[in-house]
Design an enzyme around this catalytic site. Structure first.
Site, PDB file in Angstrom:
ATOM      1  N   ASP A 189       0.854  -1.198   0.000  1.00  0.00           N
ATOM      2  CA  ASP A 189       0.000   0.000   0.000  1.00  0.00           C
ATOM      3  C   ASP A 189       0.884   1.241   0.000  1.00  0.00           C
ATOM      4  O   ASP A 189       1.059   1.917   1.012  1.00  0.00           O
ATOM      5  CB  ASP A 189      -0.920  -0.021   1.227  1.00  0.00           C
ATOM      6  CG  ASP A 189      -1.854   1.174   1.271  1.00  0.00           C
ATOM      7  OD1 ASP A 189      -2.060   1.809   0.218  1.00  0.00           O
ATOM      8  OD2 ASP A 189      -2.377   1.466   2.372  1.00  0.00           O
ATOM      9  N   ASN A 191       0.667   4.288  -1.243  1.00  0.00           N
ATOM     10  CA  ASN A 191       0.136   5.620  -0.936  1.00  0.00           C
ATOM     11  C   ASN A 191      -0.595   5.688   0.397  1.00  0.00           C
ATOM     12  O   ASN A 191      -1.187   6.712   0.740  1.00  0.00           O
ATOM     13  CB  ASN A 191      -0.791   6.104  -2.056  1.00  0.00           C
ATOM     14  CG  ASN A 191      -1.942   5.144  -2.306  1.00  0.00           C
ATOM     15  OD1 ASN A 191      -2.338   4.380  -1.417  1.00  0.00           O
ATOM     16  ND2 ASN A 191      -2.468   5.163  -3.517  1.00  0.00           N
ATOM     17  N   GLN A 195      -5.684   0.592   0.948  1.00  0.00           N
ATOM     18  CA  GLN A 195      -6.083  -0.311  -0.135  1.00  0.00           C
ATOM     19  C   GLN A 195      -4.924  -0.466  -1.108  1.00  0.00           C
ATOM     20  O   GLN A 195      -4.119   0.453  -1.278  1.00  0.00           O
ATOM     21  CB  GLN A 195      -7.319   0.221  -0.868  1.00  0.00           C
ATOM     22  CG  GLN A 195      -8.537   0.387   0.009  1.00  0.00           C
ATOM     23  CD  GLN A 195      -9.717   0.926  -0.778  1.00  0.00           C
ATOM     24  OE1 GLN A 195     -10.646   0.213  -1.113  1.00  0.00           O
ATOM     25  NE2 GLN A 195      -9.700   2.202  -1.060  1.00  0.00           N
ATOM     26  N   ASP A 227       7.316   5.219   9.019  1.00  0.00           N
ATOM     27  CA  ASP A 227       6.987   6.573   8.564  1.00  0.00           C
ATOM     28  C   ASP A 227       7.103   6.740   7.053  1.00  0.00           C
ATOM     29  O   ASP A 227       6.936   7.840   6.519  1.00  0.00           O
ATOM     30  CB  ASP A 227       7.868   7.601   9.264  1.00  0.00           C
ATOM     31  CG  ASP A 227       9.361   7.297   9.085  1.00  0.00           C
ATOM     32  OD1 ASP A 227       9.690   6.369   8.312  1.00  0.00           O
ATOM     33  OD2 ASP A 227      10.179   7.977   9.716  1.00  0.00           O
ATOM     34  N   ASP A 229       9.470   6.886   4.884  1.00  0.00           N
ATOM     35  CA  ASP A 229      10.441   7.816   4.294  1.00  0.00           C
ATOM     36  C   ASP A 229      11.568   7.096   3.569  1.00  0.00           C
ATOM     37  O   ASP A 229      12.556   7.706   3.164  1.00  0.00           O
ATOM     38  CB  ASP A 229      11.018   8.731   5.380  1.00  0.00           C
ATOM     39  CG  ASP A 229      11.763   7.968   6.462  1.00  0.00           C
ATOM     40  OD1 ASP A 229      11.710   6.713   6.446  1.00  0.00           O
ATOM     41  OD2 ASP A 229      12.383   8.602   7.330  1.00  0.00           O
ATOM     42  N   GLU A 236      13.268   2.229  14.328  1.00  0.00           N
ATOM     43  CA  GLU A 236      12.857   1.242  13.330  1.00  0.00           C
ATOM     44  C   GLU A 236      13.901   0.134  13.192  1.00  0.00           C
ATOM     45  O   GLU A 236      13.565  -1.042  13.041  1.00  0.00           O
ATOM     46  CB  GLU A 236      12.612   1.938  11.988  1.00  0.00           C
ATOM     47  CG  GLU A 236      11.388   2.853  12.014  1.00  0.00           C
ATOM     48  CD  GLU A 236      11.313   3.763  10.795  1.00  0.00           C
ATOM     49  OE1 GLU A 236      10.221   4.287  10.518  1.00  0.00           O
ATOM     50  OE2 GLU A 236      12.355   3.958  10.125  1.00  0.00           O
ATOM     51  N   CYS A 578     -50.685 -13.972   8.044  1.00  0.00           N
ATOM     52  CA  CYS A 578     -49.753 -13.694   9.142  1.00  0.00           C
ATOM     53  C   CYS A 578     -50.200 -12.477   9.934  1.00  0.00           C
ATOM     54  O   CYS A 578     -49.971 -12.403  11.144  1.00  0.00           O
ATOM     55  CB  CYS A 578     -48.336 -13.494   8.603  1.00  0.00           C
ATOM     56  SG  CYS A 578     -48.153 -12.152   7.427  1.00  0.00           S
ATOM     57  N   HIS A1124     -44.261  -9.418   6.124  1.00  0.00           N
ATOM     58  CA  HIS A1124     -44.578 -10.519   7.029  1.00  0.00           C
ATOM     59  C   HIS A1124     -44.707  -9.988   8.453  1.00  0.00           C
ATOM     60  O   HIS A1124     -43.916  -9.151   8.889  1.00  0.00           O
ATOM     61  CB  HIS A1124     -43.482 -11.583   6.971  1.00  0.00           C
ATOM     62  CG  HIS A1124     -43.767 -12.795   7.808  1.00  0.00           C
ATOM     63  ND1 HIS A1124     -44.909 -13.557   7.651  1.00  0.00           N
ATOM     64  CD2 HIS A1124     -43.072 -13.370   8.828  1.00  0.00           C
ATOM     65  CE1 HIS A1124     -44.897 -14.552   8.528  1.00  0.00           C
ATOM     66  NE2 HIS A1124     -43.791 -14.460   9.252  1.00  0.00           N
TER      67      HIS A1124
END
Length: 1168
Positions: A189, A191, A195, A227, A229, A236, A578, A1124
C-alpha cells in the site's frame, strides 16, 4: 478489375471500388483487424443501428446524413456486407477518386476533402495498453501482468477494484503470521490509503520477486519503515533487530543517510547476514507467487517456494484444506527436481464414483459435488492450503475437467464419533425437495402438493440452517422471497419438521435421524411461500389434513416444556394470514378478555343476544373457540380454519387472501367483540325507559374541561357498555387554540388504539463535497433540507458552512456514471440556475460545490472533467470514433477565463488544482528508464480539449468531422473558448496509469455535520418522541370565528392524551402515502421503547401515577403488500415467546426484536 458506378442519388452516387481493389490500398494487419471487427456482428452483416454506433461511433450526425452514409455503404440494401463495408471504407478514406466524386455529389461532406476520416488507428502509434505500460516500468512481461490482473480480479473487492485488508487476509488464507501479513500489506500500500490497487501490486511484486537480488532484499526493509520515508531510524532498526532476533554483535546496518539507514544499507547488511532475513524473504516470495498470482521464474524456484510453503502450512490450524492425490504430488516433486514440467493435477486416484449420487437427477448448488473414494487412508492423499491449490490450478491446470476439486473443512471433535478433531473427508449430501407447482384446473388448492426433487448440495455438517437457506436463496435466485427449510422424515407423508432455529447445524439434524455416518445423505424440503396468495404449502397441507406442524425448536430441551402450556400454540398460516395470526397472538395476552371468552356462561350470553349484527356474533364465537383450543394446549399449532372462514364471510375488507394491515385487523376484531358484548348486555339487562327530565339543562358554555371530559365519558360508556370499552378505551382531548388571543375550546374523543407518527419528515438528506481551488482535500458537508428546496438555498447553506462567498460557489451534480447533469439548453452558463429544484437530482448522484475564481463573471469560467479515450481491444473502422470509448472520472474542476487568459495559464491552473493527487516520484521500485511524459519538466501529462455538454465530442467542430475535442495549445497565445463549451482534461495513457493517484483524488474529509445530519435522519427514535410529535400543534387551513376576537382567526389544533385505558395499544405509523412518488412508503426507523416501567405521566393531561409493562408486540418486516408479521408475547409464566405463524419458541427479553415493532400492547401494572 474495374470500378463499378451506381447511378441515382437515392442509391448514393459514387464510384465504388471492388473489395479486391480495396485490399491493395491497405496492409494485411489493417485488413485482419477490419475482418475481425466485422465478425463480431450477428447474422454476418451490419444493420443501420449498428452502423451508427460502431462505424460512425455514435457521433451526433443529423439523421438525414446518417441515412445517406448508410445507403452509400450498403449500396441501397437494408444491411451492409463485409465486401461493401471494406470497399466503402477504403474508398472514402484512401482513394482520392472516390473521395472527390463523393464530395462533388454531396456538398455537405465538403470538409472531408481536406481531411478524410481515418480508416484504422495504427496500433503502434495510438494503442498503448495498460499491460504494456506496466511491463515497461517493471521487471515483468506483458503476459505476466495480464495473468496477475486475472488473479487480482478474483481476490480484490470488485466494487472498487482494490485489495483491502480483509481481502488481503482472505488471499493469504491464514497461512502467515498476522503481524507479518499486516506489515507486508503496508509495503504494498504505497500511498497509505488502506487499499492496494493493481498498479501498486504489480510494482511491489516486481520489486520483491524480480530484478537483481540485492534490490529484492532491499525492499524488505520497508516492512519496518513505519513513517514511509524509505529510511530506517534508530527505533525502526531496533524493531527490525528484535523481530529478526539479531544478536548485538551483528546489529551493524550502516546509517549513510544523515543518521538513518537507507534501503541499500539494509540490502548490503542482509546479504552478509542472510540467515536472519531468510525466513522473511521466503514468506514474501510465497505470498507473491502462491497467494498473489505471480508465476515462479523457474521450476527450481517453484519447487523451493512450494516446499517451504507446505512445510509452513502443515502445522497451521487452518479450517479449510484441499485434498490432493499423493500419487500426483509425488510425481510433481519428481518432475520439478528433474527440471521438467509437471503434469496437470490428477485426482483420479482418490475420486469416488457417482453411484447413487443425486447430481445425476438434479442440479448441484454447492461449489463442489465430487465424492472421495470411500475408506481413504492418510497415505492416499495430502492436504494443502487453499491458496496453494489455486496456484497449482493456475500454473498446471487439471487433468479432470469435472469433479476434480475436493475442499474439506477441519472440524472439532463434536462432529465425529471418536470426539477427536479431524478433516471432514465426507461432507453431507443434501437433496432439496420442492413442492409440485401444478394446481387444480380451477386454480383452487384442495389437496396437498406432492414433493419433487429440486436441487442438491454437498455441504459441511458444520453449516447452519440459516447458512444453507442463504445458499439456496442465492443459487436458486429466490431473492428476498419467503423461504424456509424442513427436515423430511418420510417423503410425501406427515411428520416433517420445520427448521425454525437458524443456528442449528446440519450435524445435529443428521444425528437426530439416527443414520450411520456411512450414509452421509439427508433430504430437506425447501418451502417457498406463494407470492400471489401468500400461502405456505406445508401450512396449507396442515390445514387440509388437520395435522399439526412440528417445529425443531420445540423438540429442543429448552423449548420442549412449552408443549402443554396454555396459549403457547402456533397458528397455521395457509393464506397470507400472518397479520391475523400476529394480531390474535397479541390480543390473546390480554388476560381479562381471554378469561371472559374461556368461561361458558359468557359465550352462552353472546349466543342469546338479540341483534341484527349476526356477523359480530359469529366472529366472536369463532374467536372464543379458537382461544379455547389455544388454551387447551393439546396441539403445538392449530389451523384456525373456522375463524378465518368467519372473517371471510363477515368482512368485505378481509375477504381476500392478500396481505393486510395488522392494526386494521385488530381494530376490526375489537369492534366485532365489542358489538357482540354490548348487544349481549342489552339483551340481558335492557335499559330502563327514559324518564321526562323536568330540570332545566345547564349551560354547557360554563363547563370546565374536567366536566366536559366526565360528561363525554359517561355518555360514551352508556352507549358502549362492554368489556372491550372497559379494557381498551382511553380519552383524547382535541383543542382548537386561537393564534391571536390564545383562547381555546376542547372536544373529548374516545380511542382504543393510539396511532403515533414516527419519522416521515418533509426533508431530504443532502451531502455536498466542497472543492477549493487551492487543491486542498475536499470537505463533505451534510444538510437536511426541505424536499421543495432549490439550488439557491443549497448554495446559501453551503456558503455559510464552508466560508466561501455564495457568489463564488457553483453547484454541480454528477451522476453515478460520471456525467454532469445537463443544464437548460437555452441557458449558456455552466451554472445550474438557483430556481432548479433539488428533487430533480437523480438517485445516487454526487453533489459538488466548486469554488469559482476571484473576479469572474457568470460566463468567465468553465467546468473541466477528466477524461480518458479508451481503445477497444482491436480498434477498427473510423478509428478516431468507434475505436474510442469515452470514460469520465475524477473530481470536476473550475477553470477561470479572464479576458487575458492564455493556453499556458489554463494548463498551469489545472495542474495546480491537481497537485494533491499527482504522483511526483513515479515507481521508485523500478530500475527501468522513465518515459518523458512521467516528468513535469517535459510538459503536461494531459491535453485540454474543447468539448460538448456530454464531454464526448468536440464543442465547436461539425459532427461530420468526428472530432473528440479540439486541443488547446499550452502556449502564451490568447485562448478563445465558445460559450457553453466545457473543457475535457484528456490524459495520456502512460501518465494516467503512473501519475494519477485515484485514491488521493477520491480522498475527502467529513465535516461534523455529515455524522450529525446522518444521525438525525436515520438514528432511532423513541416512544416518548413519537408521543411528543403526536401532540405537536397543527395549524388549520381555514380561519374559524373566535368569540373573544369577534372575527375569524387562524387556529392551532392540538391533540393530547386525557386519560389512558387499562390496556394501551400503540400503533407506530410506519406506512404513509408518499405524494411525490404516488405510492405507500414504509419508515424503517427503529423506535426505542421500554418493555418495563413505561411511565406515560409526562404526556397525559390527567396522569394517575401508574406505569405500564409491555405484554406483546407485533412486528412487520418487508413492504406492506408483500411483508410478514410476527408476534412476541408473554406467556402465563411471564416468559417471552416468539410466535411466527405455526412456530413457537421461548426467547429471552434481550432477544425481543424491537426494530420491526408495529403494534405495542401495554398493560397497566395495577390491573393485576
Amino acid at each position: 478489375m474495374g470500378n463499378t458506378i451506381l447511378t441515382g442519388r437515392s442509391n448514393a452516387i459514387a464510384p465504388i471500388i471492388s473489395a479486391e481493389d480495396a485490399r491493395t490500398y491497405i496492409s494485411e494487419e489493417e485488413y485482419r483487424r477490419i475482418r475481425q471487427a466485422f465478425q463480431r456482428f450477428k447474422n454476418g452483416c451490419i444493420n443501420y443501428d449498428e452502423f451508427c454506433y460502431h462505424v460512425l461511433g455514435g457521433a451526433q450526425i443529423p439523421e438525414e446524413k446518417r441515412r445517406l452514409l448508410f445507403s452509400f455503404f450498403s449500396r441501397g440494401a437494408e444491411s451492409i456486407s463485409f465486401d461493401n463495408l471494406l470497399s466503402s471504407l477504403v474508398g472514402l478514406c484512401r482513394v482520392e477518386e472516390v473521395q472527390s466524386r463523393f464530395i462533388e455529389e454531396y456538398h455537405e461532406f465538403a470538409s472531408w476533402g481536406l481531411s478524410p476520416p481515418k480508416l484504422t488507428i495504427p496500433l503502434n502509434d495510438s494503442y498503448i495498453s495498460f499491460y504494456e505500460v506496466m511491463s515497461y516500468v517493471t521487471h515483468l512481461s506483458v503476459n505476466e501482468v495480464i495473468e496477475l490482473e486475472k488473479v487480482f480480479a478474483t481476490i480484490s473487492d470488485r466494487a472498487v477494484c482494490k485489495l483491502n485488508e480483509d481481502k488481503w487476509k482472505q488471499a493469504l488464507g491464514g497461512c502467515f503470521p498476522d503481524s507479518y501479513a499486516e506489515r507486508l500489506f503496508a509495503v504494498f500500500d504505497e500511498n497509505r490509503d488502506g487499499q492496494i490497487d493493481f498498479r501498486e501490486l504489480v510494482c511491489t511484486l516486481s520489486a520483491l520477486c524480480r530484478g537483481p537480488h540485492p534490490g529484492r532484499i532491499s525492499q524488505l526493509a520497508r516492512i519496518w519503515d513505519v513513517d514511509c520515508d524509505k529510511l530506517l531510524s534508530d527505533e525502526e532498526l531496533s524493531n527490525m533487530y528484535k523481530d529478526l532476533e539479531v544478536p548485538v554483535e551483528h546489529q551493524t546496518v550502516t546509517k549513510s543517510a544523515n543518521g538513518k539507514a537507507a534501503l541499500i544499507d539494509f540490502g548490503i547488511w542482509a546479504q552478509e547476514n542472510e540467515k536472519y532475513i531468510s525466513e522473511y524473504y521466503s514468506m514474501a516470495l510465497q505470498i507473491g507467487h502462491i497467494c498473489l498470482g505471480l508465476r515462479p521464474e523457474s521450476r527450481k524456484m517453484e519447487l523451493q517456494i512450494v516446499n517451504e510453503f507446505e512445510a509452513r502450512a502443515s502445522i497451521l490450524p487452518l479450517t479449510e484444506w484441499n485434498i490432493v492425490s499423493s500419487g500426483w504430488h509425488s510425481e510433481f516433486r519428481t518432475l520439478l527436481e528433474a527440471d521438467k514440467s509437471p503434469m496437470p493435477i490428477d485426482n483420479s486416484g482418490i475420486k469416488g464414483t457417482r453411484e447413487d449420487s443425486w447430481t445425476s437427477r438434479v442440479a448441484c448448488i454447492s461449489a463442489e459435488s465430487a465424492r472421495l473414494k470411500p475408506d481413504l487412508v492418510p497415505s492416499d492423499y495430502i492436504r494443502v492450503p487453499v491458496p496453494l491449490w489455486r496456484a497449482w490450478l493456475r500454473w498446471h491446470g487439471c487433468a479432470l475437467t469435472v469433479d476434480s476439486q475436493f475442499t474439506r473443512k477441519y472440524l472439532d471433535g463434536e462432529f465425529f464419533e471418536d470426539n477427536k478433531p479431524a478433516l471432514e473427508l465426507y461432507p453431507l449430501e443434501i437433496l432439496l425437495l420442492g413442492h409440485d407447482r401444478k394446481k387444480s384446473h380451477d386454480g383452487s388448492e384442495t389437496t396437498p402438493r406432492s414433493l419433487t426433487p429440486w436441487a442438491c448440495a454437498q455441504v459441511s455438517r458444520s453449516m447452519t440452517v440459516d447458512e444453507l437457506l442463504s445458499l439456496c436463496k442465492t443459487e436458486l435466485r429466490l431473492g428476498d422471497g419467503d423461504a424456509r427449510l424442513w427436515q423430511v422424515v418420510k417423503e410425501n407423508e406427515e411428520g416433517n419438521v420445520l427448521l425454525d432455529d437458524g443456528n442449528q447445524n446440519l450435524h445435529q439434524l443428521y444425528t437426530s435421524l439416527g443414520k450411520t455416518k456411512k450414509v452421509n445423505k439427508m433430504k430437506l424440503l425447501l418451502e417457498v411461500r406463494e407470492r400471489g396468495t401468500g400461502v405456505w404449502p406445508e401450512e396449507l397441507r396442515a390445514s387440509l389434513t388437520g395435522k399439526q406442524i412440528t417445529a425443531a425448536s420445540t423438540l429442543s430441551s429448552s423449548n420442549a416444556q412449552l408443549s402443554g402450556r396454555p396459549g403457547a400454540v402456533g397458528l397455521v398460516n395457509y393464506g397470507n394470514f400472518c397479520y391475523r395470526n400476529a394480531g390474535i397472538q397479541c390480543l390473546a395476552r390480554v388476560s381479562p378478555l381471554t378469561q371472559y371468552f374461556l368461561e361458558d356462561e359468557h359465550l352462552e350470553d353472546i349466543k342469546k343476544a338479540n341483534t341484527r349484527r349476526k356477523d359480530a356474533i359469529e366472529t366472536t364465537i369463532e374467536y372464543a373457540k379458537l382461544l379455547r383450543e389455544m388454551w387447551a394446549a393439546k396441539k403445538k399449532n392449530i389451523a384456525p380454519n373456522d375463524f378465518n372462514d368467519a372473517i371471510r364471510m363477515n368482512s368485505d375488507m378481509f375477504e381476500c387472501s392478500e396481505q393486510h394491515d395488522c392494526q386494521e385487523f385488530v381494530a376490526f376484531l375489537l369492534d366485532q367483540l365489542h358489538t357482540s358484548m354490548y348487544e349481549a348486555n342489552k339483551t340481558l339487562h335492557p335499559p330502563p325507559p327514559d324518564e321526562d327530565k323536568k330540570e332545566v339543562t345547564r349551560d354547557l358554555k360554563d363547563e370546565t374541561d374536567e366536566e366536559k371530559a366526565e360528561r363525554s365519558w359517561t355518555e360514551y360508556e352508556k352507549q358502549n357498555d362492554s368489556l372491550v370499552t372497559e379494557l381498551f378505551t382511553g380519552q383524547l382531548r382535541s383543542r382548537l387554540i386561537c393564534r391571536t388571543c390564545q383562547s381555546s375550546s376542547s372536544v373529548f374523543e374516545p380511542f382504543t388504539s393510539l396511532s403515533l407518527p414516527i419519522g416521515f419528515e418533509d426533508v431530504d438528506l443532502y451531502q455536498v463535497i466542497v472543492v477549493h481551488r487551492d487543491g486542498r482535500i475536499p470537505r463533505r458537508y451534510g444538510f437536511r433540507l426541505s424536499r421543495d428546496s432549490k439550488i439557491g438555498h443549497l448554495r446559501e447553506v453551503v456558503a455559510a458552512s464552508s466560508g466561501i462567498s455564495m457568489s463564488h460557489i457553483t453547484i454541480q451534480c454528477m451522476s453515478s456514471k460520471g456525467t454532469l447533469m445537463s443544464r437548460s439548453p437555452n441557458h449558456k452558463s455552466s451554472n445550474l440556475r438557483d430556481e432548479y429544484p433539488l428533487s430533480s437530482f437523480p438517485s445516487g448522484a454526487r453533489l459538488y460545490a466548486l469554488e469559482l475564481p476571484e473576479s469572474t463573471g457568470e460566463n468567465e469560467w468553465r467546468v473541466a472533467m477528466h477524461r480518458k479515450l479508451q481503445y477497444n481491444h482491436e480498434p477498427h473502422i473510423l478509428g478516431s470514433t468507434a475505436g474510442f470509448i469515452v470514460s469520465r472520472f475524477g473530481l470536476p474542476l473550475i477553470v477561470g477565463l479572464d479576458e487575458h487568459v492564455t493556453g499556458k495559464k489554463l494548463y498551469e491552473d489545472v495542474m495546480y488544482q491537481m497537485h494533491r493527487f499527482m504522483e511526483h516520484s513515479v515507481n521508485s521500485f523500478s530500475s527501468r528508464a522513465h518515459d518523458p511524459c512521467e516528468d513535469d519538466a517535459s510538459g503536461f501529462p494531459f491535453t485540454l480539449c474543447l468539448v460538448d455538454q456530454n464531454y464526448e465530442w468536440c464543442g465547436q467542430c461539425p459532427a461530420l468531422r468526428f472530432c473528440r475535442g479540439c486541443p488547446i495549445r499550452p502556449d502564451e497565445g490568447k485562448v478563445f473558448i465558445p460559450a457553453n463549451c466545457p473543457i475535457a482534461v484528456d490524459w495520456l495513457p502512460i501518465a494516467l496509469y503512473l501519475r494519477y493517484n485515484h485514491s488521493q483524488e477520491q480522498a475527502c474529509e467529513d465535516d461534523p455535520s455529515v455524522a450529525e445530519t446522518w444521525s438525525r435522519h436515520f438514528a432511532p427514535s423513541s416512544l416518548e418522541h413519537c408521543i411528543e410529535k403526536f401532540s405537536c400543534p397543527e395549524t388549520l387551513d381555514a380561519a374559524i370565528q373566535c368569540d373573544r376576537c369577534e372575527k375569524k382567526t387562524m387556529r392551532d389544533k392540538v391533540m393530547t392524551i386525557w386519560k389512558l385505558p387499562k390496556y394501551l395499544i400503540i400503533h407506530l405509523k410506519r406506512f404513509e402515502f408518499l405524494r411525490e412518488q404516488g405510492r405507500m412508503g414504509k419508515c424503517k426507523r427503529t423506535v426505542n421503547f421500554p418493555l418495563k416501567h413505561f411511565d406515560p405521566a409526562p404526556f397525559v393531561d390527567k396522569p394517575d401515577g401508574n406505569t405500564y409493562e409491555c405484554i406483546a408486540l407485533a412486528n412487520h418486516y418487508g413492504q406492506l403488500s408483500c411483508g410478514h408479521f410476527i408476534a412476541y408475547a408473554k406467556s402465563n409464566e411471564d416468559k417471552w415467546l416468539l410466535l411466527n405463524d405455526c412456530s413457537v419458541r421461548e426467547v429471552s427479553e434481550e432477544e425481543v426484536d424491537k426494530q420491526g415493532a408495529y403494534l405495542l400492547f401495554y398493560e397497566r401494572k395495577d390491573v393485576k
